[in-house]
Design a protein around this motif. Structure first.
Motif, PDB file in Angstrom:
ATOM      1  N   GLU A 129       0.835  -1.213   0.000  1.00 11.14           N
ATOM      2  CA  GLU A 129       0.000   0.000   0.000  1.00 11.14           C
ATOM      3  C   GLU A 129       0.865   1.256   0.000  1.00 11.14           C
ATOM      4  OE1 GLU A 129      -2.770  -0.126   3.200  1.00 11.14           O
ATOM      5  OE2 GLU A 129      -3.606  -2.082   2.627  1.00 11.14           O
ATOM      6  N   GLN A 132       2.166   2.257  -3.528  1.00 11.01           N
ATOM      7  CA  GLN A 132       1.152   2.923  -4.347  1.00 11.01           C
ATOM      8  C   GLN A 132       0.869   4.333  -3.826  1.00 11.01           C
ATOM      9  OE1 GLN A 132      -2.149   0.185  -4.301  1.00 11.01           O
ATOM     10  NE2 GLN A 132      -1.189  -1.244  -5.717  1.00 11.01           N
ATOM     11  N   LYS A 133       0.754   4.456  -2.518  1.00 16.22           N
ATOM     12  CA  LYS A 133       0.455   5.750  -1.905  1.00 16.22           C
ATOM     13  C   LYS A 133       1.549   6.774  -2.194  1.00 16.22           C
ATOM     14  CE  LYS A 133      -0.209   7.890   2.657  1.00 16.22           C
ATOM     15  NZ  LYS A 133      -0.252   7.630   4.120  1.00 16.22           N
ATOM     16  N   GLU A 134       2.817   6.356  -2.097  1.00 17.79           N
ATOM     17  CA  GLU A 134       3.950   7.268  -2.281  1.00 17.79           C
ATOM     18  C   GLU A 134       4.458   7.312  -3.727  1.00 17.79           C
ATOM     19  OE1 GLU A 134       5.134   9.282  -0.084  1.00 17.79           O
ATOM     20  OE2 GLU A 134       4.146   8.559   1.736  1.00 17.79           O
TER      21      GLU A 134
END
Length: 426
Positions: A129, A132-134
């Motif tokens: 996660e 994808q977030k960063e």
């Protein structure tokens, strides 16, 4: 600016040399247009801590933390002292108790590749996660513990990322591996995992040419050597000790026991009244019982000062004020490629280095090229004694001064520059 995710077990307030390599890289990566994002354990079991390292973490660095289960806490129920020693890397081979033998067998055969293996699966899930977030396309893993590399392998399988695996120490060829009482099946499993990591990562980073040569037999992936280094920001003028102080800064674990040195010092004390009056042996850090027994057995107890663990800041001060700096490595074929991080800080302290280690020790080549001291093999007692007497005579006339050495290539910022180039993907 390129973003990289750095996955490491050791991070401030962890103490010792293991934390410094990536703390220093992180400190300078922004200078080369790279933004580091850290992933570290939330509740680690560090053998030692050093709060001073917290001051070096750059402002605004994003750090993700996730819980880790470590079995050392359960093992300490049986013997907290022995468990702490094994966790810190102190493995004695003489007069082992039944508990010590059992703990080593469990450590080597049930916790493969190491006792931090339980962090791998939850970390892969958690970091999926984060990637994808960063919007991160590059990940870096650093070991030991080498289980951290398995996190990199898991992420590489799930995501389209580039992966750099950094080996601060070798894996199956490291000296203590032979002391873990591995079964044949366990040894094969270690070798399999080492092979898996070396051939799955996109690039490999190592700290010595010896390790590069060993890994080149296992993989065709690009391998770069970036040693550890020094990071002296200001040339603080610290007065030298008035005594002829020989200082070892860092752990002196079992195996790092140069009996020839202790005998040479004992002979100098007996033969030279001036040396006897002015000599002091200073040991900062964890010293194993085996080493202390050898030192005291040579009659050096009245001249020995045990400082215990000191902060990194204090360690730098001790290095600068000591007359001679002692560097010791285990005398074995497996350790000739081990380059302790402190050797570069020793160089920056501008005090003569007395190195004692295995034949063809890579450190000896570095010290010879930089003219920062001299290295000897364990059995070369007379040569060690001759060198010490030469330095002592120079100390008496206040002429124990090193020639100007070219060591700028080992500054942490220059090493980070080299890393930034290796992180460029075609």
């Amino acid at each position: 600016m390129q973003k990289v995710l750095i996955i490491t077990y050791y991070w401030p307030p962890a103490g010792g040399p293991g934390v410094q390599r990536w703390l220093k890289f992180v400190k300078y990566l922004r200078d080369f247009n790279i933004e580091p994002v850290l992933y570290v354990p939330k509740n680690p079991h560090y053998p030692m801590t050093d709060e001073s390292f917290l001051n070096e973490v750059p402002e605004g660095i994003k750090i993700y933390r996730h819980p880790i289960f470590e079995p050392y806490g359960l093992a300490s129920i049986f013997s907290s002292k022995k468990t702490a020693q094994i966790s810190a890397g102190i493995i004695t081979t003489k007069n082992q108790t039944t508990i010590e033998k059992a703990l080593l067998w469990v450590r080597g055969n049930l916790f493969i590749p190491d006792a931090r293996k339980f962090w791998v699966k939850p970390s892969v899930k958690f970091l999926s996660e984060v990637l994808q977030k960063e919007n991160i396309a590059t990940i870096i893993t650093t070991g030991p513990p080498h289980s951290v590399h398995l996190i990199g392998h898991g992420l590489k399988k799930r995501h389209s990322v580039k992966w750099l695996a950094d080996f601060r120490d070798p894996w199956t060829s490291i000296g203590y591996h032979q002391k873990l009482k591995l079964s044949r099946a366990s040894r094969k499993k270690h070798e399999h995992l080492e092979n898996l990591v070396l051939n799955s990562a996109d690039k490999i980073l190592v700290t010595s040419n010896t390790t590069k040569k060993e890994f080149s037999v296992i993989t065709n992936k690009p391998i770069e050597v970036i040693t550890n280094g020094y990071d002296t920001l200001e040339d603080v003028n610290i007065p030298l000790d008035k005594t002829f102080t020989i200082s070892h800064i860092g752990s002196l674990l079992s195996g790092r026991n140069p009996a020839s040195l202790w005998k040479a010092l004992a002979e100098l004390i007996k033969e030279n009244a001036s040396f006897k009056e002015r000599f002091k042996l200073q040991l900062a850090g964890v010293v194993s019982a085996d080493v202390l027994k050898s030192v005291y057995g040579a009659g050096l107890k009245p001249y020995t000062e045990l400082l215990g663990y000191v902060s990194h800041e204090d360690a730098l001060r001790f290095q600068k004020k000591s007359q001679v700096l002692l560097l010791v490595e285990i005398d074995s074929e497996e350790t000739k490629g081990i380059i302790p991080g402190k050797v570069f800080e020793y160089m920056a302290a501008k005090r003569p280095i007395l190195g004692i280690g295995p034949k063809a020790w890579e450190v000896g080549q570095i010290i010879a090229k930089t003219h920062t001291g001299n290295t000897f093999e364990y059995q070369e007692k007379e040569l060690i004694k001759k060198q010490l007497l030469e330095w002592f005579m120079a100390y008496k006339t206040k002429e124990l001064i090193l020639p100007a050495a070219t060591i700028g290539q080992f500054h942490r910022r220059e090493l980070t520059r080299k890393l930034s180039k290796f992180l460029q993907w075609e």
